[in-house]
Design an enzyme around this catalytic site. Structure first.
Site, PDB file in Angstrom:
ATOM      1  N   ALA A  13       0.785  -1.365  -0.027  1.00  0.00           N
ATOM      2  CA  ALA A  13      -0.031   0.027  -0.027  1.00  0.00           C
ATOM      3  C   ALA A  13       0.984   1.268   0.088  1.00  0.00           C
ATOM      4  O   ALA A  13       1.110   1.576  -1.063  1.00  0.00           O
ATOM      5  CB  ALA A  13      -0.976  -0.002   1.104  1.00  0.00           C
ATOM      6  N   CYS A  14       1.090   1.817   1.119  1.00  0.00           N
ATOM      7  CA  CYS A  14       1.878   3.096   1.026  1.00  0.00           C
ATOM      8  C   CYS A  14       3.235   3.056   0.588  1.00  0.00           C
ATOM      9  O   CYS A  14       3.815   3.971   0.183  1.00  0.00           O
ATOM     10  CB  CYS A  14       1.866   3.571   2.726  1.00  0.00           C
ATOM     11  SG  CYS A  14       2.829   2.504   3.735  1.00  0.00           S
ATOM     12  N   VAL A  15       3.980   1.995   0.727  1.00  0.00           N
ATOM     13  CA  VAL A  15       5.351   1.997   0.124  1.00  0.00           C
ATOM     14  C   VAL A  15       5.300   2.065  -1.381  1.00  0.00           C
ATOM     15  O   VAL A  15       5.868   2.803  -1.994  1.00  0.00           O
ATOM     16  CB  VAL A  15       6.204   0.751   0.469  1.00  0.00           C
ATOM     17  CG1 VAL A  15       7.461   0.677  -0.015  1.00  0.00           C
ATOM     18  CG2 VAL A  15       6.576   0.696   1.999  1.00  0.00           C
TER      19      VAL A  15
END
Length: 79
Positions: A13-15
């Site tokens: 997700a965020c990475v």
């Protein structure tokens, strides 16, 4: 070219999104291999493989530290 070294807790997700956003803004993106995690088993390995194949680069902590150290050396030499 400016570079972003990416670390984080959720590879899928965020990475991944940070890497895609960085590329969209014209940065070279590097995922720091040992500094990325996820709650889902296997998610880190798969996402790092996919990121390296399609989006950015994946390098070890040692390689990233050497890169940063090299920047300091370049700056001193330029002065």
């Amino acid at each position: 070219m400016d570079t972003i070294l990416v670390t984080g807790v959720t590879a899928c997700a965020c990475v991944r999104q940070t890497i895609c956003d960085g590329i969209a803004d014209g940065f070279r993106t590097i995922a720091v291999k040992e500094a990325i995690g996820d709650r889902v088993p296997g998610a880190v390995a798969w996402n790092l493989f996919d990121i390296d194949a399609k989006f950015g680069d994946v390098h070890t902590v040692d390689e990233c530290v050497a890169y940063i150290d090299g920047l300091a050396t370049q700056k001193i030499a330029a002065e």
